[in-house]
Design a protein around this motif. Structure first.
Motif, PDB file in Angstrom:
ATOM      1  N   GLU A  94      24.656   9.995  31.539  1.00 52.19           N
ATOM      2  CA  GLU A  94      24.290   8.578  31.354  1.00 52.19           C
ATOM      3  C   GLU A  94      23.840   7.710  32.198  1.00 52.19           C
ATOM      4  OE1 GLU A  94      23.794   5.368  28.947  1.00 52.19           O
ATOM      5  OE2 GLU A  94      24.358   7.632  28.310  1.00 52.19           O
ATOM      6  N   GLN A  95      23.935   8.050  33.361  1.00 52.60           N
ATOM      7  CA  GLN A  95      23.402   7.256  34.728  1.00 52.60           C
ATOM      8  C   GLN A  95      22.034   7.506  34.911  1.00 52.60           C
ATOM      9  OE1 GLN A  95      25.757   9.592  34.975  1.00 52.60           O
ATOM     10  NE2 GLN A  95      25.850  10.803  37.057  1.00 52.60           N
ATOM     11  N   HIS A  96      21.299   8.581  34.219  1.00 56.12           N
ATOM     12  CA  HIS A  96      20.057   8.743  34.145  1.00 56.12           C
ATOM     13  C   HIS A  96      19.416   8.653  32.784  1.00 56.12           C
ATOM     14  CE1 HIS A  96      20.453  10.823  38.150  1.00 56.12           C
ATOM     15  NE2 HIS A  96      21.516  11.258  37.793  1.00 56.12           N
ATOM     16  N   ARG A  97      19.913   7.551  32.263  1.00 61.08           N
ATOM     17  CA  ARG A  97      19.169   7.140  30.997  1.00 61.08           C
ATOM     18  C   ARG A  97      17.831   7.000  30.774  1.00 61.08           C
ATOM     19  NH1 ARG A  97      21.665   2.135  28.010  1.00 61.08           N
ATOM     20  NH2 ARG A  97      23.913   3.006  28.376  1.00 61.08           N
ATOM     21  N   SER A  98      17.382   6.217  31.614  1.00 64.36           N
ATOM     22  CA  SER A  98      15.947   5.859  31.703  1.00 64.36           C
ATOM     23  C   SER A  98      15.166   7.086  31.814  1.00 64.36           C
ATOM     24  CB  SER A  98      15.579   5.072  32.718  1.00 64.36           C
ATOM     25  OG  SER A  98      14.292   4.730  32.923  1.00 64.36           O
ATOM     26  N   THR A  99      15.342   7.952  32.611  1.00 65.95           N
ATOM     27  CA  THR A  99      14.749   9.243  32.913  1.00 65.95           C
ATOM     28  C   THR A  99      14.853   9.890  31.424  1.00 65.95           C
ATOM     29  OG1 THR A  99      15.130   9.373  35.149  1.00 65.95           O
ATOM     30  CG2 THR A  99      14.425  11.375  34.306  1.00 65.95           C
ATOM     31  N   ARG A 100      16.176  10.293  30.979  1.00 68.56           N
ATOM     32  CA  ARG A 100      16.523  11.070  29.668  1.00 68.56           C
ATOM     33  C   ARG A 100      15.331  10.443  28.536  1.00 68.56           C
ATOM     34  NH1 ARG A 100      22.013  10.061  28.095  1.00 68.56           N
ATOM     35  NH2 ARG A 100      21.288   8.094  27.350  1.00 68.56           N
ATOM     36  N   ASN A 101      15.460   9.143  28.436  1.00 67.53           N
ATOM     37  CA  ASN A 101      14.538   8.539  27.405  1.00 67.53           C
ATOM     38  C   ASN A 101      13.075   8.833  27.678  1.00 67.53           C
ATOM     39  OD1 ASN A 101      16.828   7.345  26.148  1.00 67.53           O
ATOM     40  ND2 ASN A 101      16.619   5.687  27.177  1.00 67.53           N
ATOM     41  N   SER A 102      12.662   8.904  29.044  1.00 62.09           N
ATOM     42  CA  SER A 102      11.197   9.243  29.271  1.00 62.09           C
ATOM     43  C   SER A 102      11.093  10.636  29.097  1.00 62.09           C
ATOM     44  CB  SER A 102      10.912   8.794  30.677  1.00 62.09           C
ATOM     45  OG  SER A 102       9.719   9.290  31.072  1.00 62.09           O
ATOM     46  N   PHE A 103      12.126  11.590  29.218  1.00 63.31           N
ATOM     47  CA  PHE A 103      11.799  12.974  28.993  1.00 63.31           C
ATOM     48  C   PHE A 103      11.785  13.156  27.321  1.00 63.31           C
ATOM     49  CE2 PHE A 103      13.916  17.296  28.250  1.00 63.31           C
ATOM     50  CZ  PHE A 103      12.836  17.969  28.873  1.00 63.31           C
ATOM     51  N   ARG A 104      12.444  12.505  26.695  1.00 64.52           N
ATOM     52  CA  ARG A 104      12.376  12.539  25.156  1.00 64.52           C
ATOM     53  C   ARG A 104      11.244  12.092  24.698  1.00 64.52           C
ATOM     54  NH1 ARG A 104      17.254  11.853  22.255  1.00 64.52           N
ATOM     55  NH2 ARG A 104      16.365  10.349  20.854  1.00 64.52           N
ATOM     56  N   ARG A 105      10.601  11.148  25.198  1.00 67.31           N
ATOM     57  CA  ARG A 105       9.298  10.443  24.648  1.00 67.31           C
ATOM     58  C   ARG A 105       8.220  11.612  25.055  1.00 67.31           C
ATOM     59  NH1 ARG A 105      10.969   5.680  26.569  1.00 67.31           N
ATOM     60  NH2 ARG A 105      10.005   5.946  28.792  1.00 67.31           N
ATOM     61  N   GLU A 106       8.197  12.107  26.119  1.00 63.19           N
ATOM     62  CA  GLU A 106       7.226  13.275  26.768  1.00 63.19           C
ATOM     63  C   GLU A 106       7.347  14.363  25.642  1.00 63.19           C
ATOM     64  OE1 GLU A 106       4.712  12.633  28.337  1.00 63.19           O
ATOM     65  OE2 GLU A 106       5.081  10.318  28.932  1.00 63.19           O
ATOM     66  N   LEU A 107       8.589  14.878  25.542  1.00 67.32           N
ATOM     67  CA  LEU A 107       8.689  16.047  24.664  1.00 67.32           C
ATOM     68  C   LEU A 107       8.155  15.692  22.989  1.00 67.32           C
ATOM     69  CD1 LEU A 107      12.370  17.305  25.017  1.00 67.32           C
ATOM     70  CD2 LEU A 107      10.319  18.514  25.716  1.00 67.32           C
ATOM     71  N   MET A 108       8.516  14.726  22.656  1.00 63.12           N
ATOM     72  CA  MET A 108       7.865  14.205  21.511  1.00 63.12           C
ATOM     73  C   MET A 108       6.331  14.241  21.271  1.00 63.12           C
ATOM     74  SD  MET A 108      10.439  11.870  19.689  1.00 63.12           S
ATOM     75  CE  MET A 108      10.776  10.693  20.817  1.00 63.12           C
ATOM     76  N   GLN A 109       5.714  13.805  22.475  1.00 67.55           N
ATOM     77  CA  GLN A 109       4.378  13.938  22.723  1.00 67.55           C
ATOM     78  C   GLN A 109       3.658  15.146  22.768  1.00 67.55           C
ATOM     79  OE1 GLN A 109       1.725  11.732  25.957  1.00 67.55           O
ATOM     80  NE2 GLN A 109       2.245  10.195  24.460  1.00 67.55           N
ATOM     81  N   ILE A 110       4.380  16.212  23.093  1.00 60.40           N
ATOM     82  CA  ILE A 110       3.677  17.564  23.025  1.00 60.40           C
ATOM     83  C   ILE A 110       4.203  18.203  21.978  1.00 60.40           C
ATOM     84  CG2 ILE A 110       3.659  17.589  25.692  1.00 60.40           C
ATOM     85  CD1 ILE A 110       5.908  19.145  25.789  1.00 60.40           C
ATOM     86  N   GLY A 111       4.903  17.740  20.911  1.00 57.23           N
ATOM     87  CA  GLY A 111       5.060  18.437  19.679  1.00 57.23           C
ATOM     88  C   GLY A 111       6.444  18.600  19.224  1.00 57.23           C
ATOM     89  N   TYR A 112       7.358  18.308  20.316  1.00 58.59           N
ATOM     90  CA  TYR A 112       8.878  18.840  19.707  1.00 58.59           C
ATOM     91  C   TYR A 112       9.379  17.480  18.931  1.00 58.59           C
ATOM     92  CZ  TYR A 112       9.076  22.579  23.281  1.00 58.59           C
ATOM     93  OH  TYR A 112       8.689  23.743  23.787  1.00 58.59           O
ATOM     94  N   GLY A 113      10.227  18.034  17.970  1.00 62.42           N
ATOM     95  CA  GLY A 113      10.943  17.131  17.170  1.00 62.42           C
ATOM     96  C   GLY A 113      12.500  17.204  17.264  1.00 62.42           C
ATOM     97  N   LEU A 114      13.227  16.112  17.170  1.00 63.90           N
ATOM     98  CA  LEU A 114      14.634  16.084  17.226  1.00 63.90           C
ATOM     99  C   LEU A 114      15.236  16.762  16.234  1.00 63.90           C
ATOM    100  CD1 LEU A 114      17.113  15.104  18.941  1.00 63.90           C
ATOM    101  CD2 LEU A 114      16.938  12.775  17.740  1.00 63.90           C
ATOM    102  N   LEU A 115      15.917  17.942  16.463  1.00 64.66           N
ATOM    103  CA  LEU A 115      16.686  18.644  15.337  1.00 64.66           C
ATOM    104  C   LEU A 115      18.360  18.250  15.281  1.00 64.66           C
ATOM    105  CD1 LEU A 115      16.898  20.820  13.248  1.00 64.66           C
ATOM    106  CD2 LEU A 115      17.364  22.327  14.986  1.00 64.66           C
TER     107      LEU A 115
END
Length: 268
Positions: A94-115
């Motif tokens: 949780e203390q890396h929430r900002s980085t986690r959110n950035s990683f999630r956004r980038e994953l979606m931009q390269i085509g991954y979806g949240l299962l």
């Protein structure tokens, strides 16, 4: 709007050594302030995506990888699917929430979806791009796992795809783009029929305008296999009209100006 950072990276992919003053001239024509353009160049340099040499910018290796990761996604639009799924699973503190959110956004931009929470899925193998994101975001490798396999229970169908990826929203955006680009094609045809002459600079701005409009949608599109798309999927028609407008209406008018032409046509 297609981010200014990515527009700059694509231009540097097409042509080496572009100066700050040239970037300012180009993007001021698209409504960007000089300070925003300078800040963007500074940000790209700090990220290690571009390098400055003799008061001009070139793509760095990291910048090339960013563009390659997007091009890898685009290349999948006409690729047949083998039925296997590619998973990215992670648990980032949780203390890396900002980085986690950035990683999630980038994953979606390269085509991954949240299962499921912490589980992203993609029908095509983009693991190299994922590992680059892990490095880029400075994530601890112990937080991430990847896997490839078939779903033995609970297959992902076209109905599920609407929940996992923004399929419906994208189809609406492609429908809007089809109407918009048809209007642009009519405008350009009427202009030429009246024997008017567009200056190369004006042509470049029209190309950038169309690229921004279409590119914004493409960046959101995961390029799913046909099996997971609705019957009325509008992306192929939008792509056809975009290339007709750019390749047949605008690019020929830009060929007389080699400097501007080199910004939108890939170098050898």
């Amino acid at each position: 709007m297609l981010s200014l950072e990515k527009q700059i990276l694509y231009m540097l992919l097409h042509r080496r050594a572009i100066s700050t003053s040239e970037f300012i001239r180009i993007f001021k024509g698209r409504g960007k302030s000089e300070q925003v353009i300078r800040n963007t160049l500074s940000s790209l340099k700090k990220k290690g995506y571009i390098v400055a040499e003799d008061r001009k910018y070139n793509l760095a290796e990291a910048g090339v990888r960013v563009i390659e990761s997007l091009q890898l996604k685009f290349s999948g639009m006409d690729t047949s699917w083998d039925g296997r799924w590619h998973f990215v699973m992670f648990s980032i503190p949780e203390q890396h929430r900002s980085t986690r959110n950035s990683f999630r956004r980038e994953l979606m931009q390269i085509g991954y979806g949240l299962l499921f929470d912490g589980v992203f899925v993609c029908p095509f193998n983009r693991e190299n791009a994922v590992l680059q994101l892990v490095e880029q975001c400075g994530l601890d490798a112990s937080w991430i796992r990847t896997a490839i396999g078939e779903l033995r229970y609970g297959p992902i169908t076209a109905i599920d795809a609407v929940r996992i990826w923004p399929v419906q929203e994208l189809n609406e955006k492609y429908a809007w783009f089809i109407g918009w680009i048809n209007d642009k094609i009519k405008e350009s045809s009427a202009f030429m029929e009246n024997s008017a002459e567009l200056m190369p600079w004006d042509v470049l701005l029209l190309i950038l305008e169309a690229g921004e409009a279409f590119g914004e949608i493409l960046l959101e599109d995961p390029f799913l296999p046909r099996e997971l798309l609705p019957d009325d999927w509008k992306m192929p028609k939008a792509r056809e009209l975009y290339h007709f407008y750019i390749d047949h209406k605008l690019v020929p008018l830009l060929q007389s100006d080699k400097e501007l032409y080199s910004l939108i046509v890939s170098r050898d």
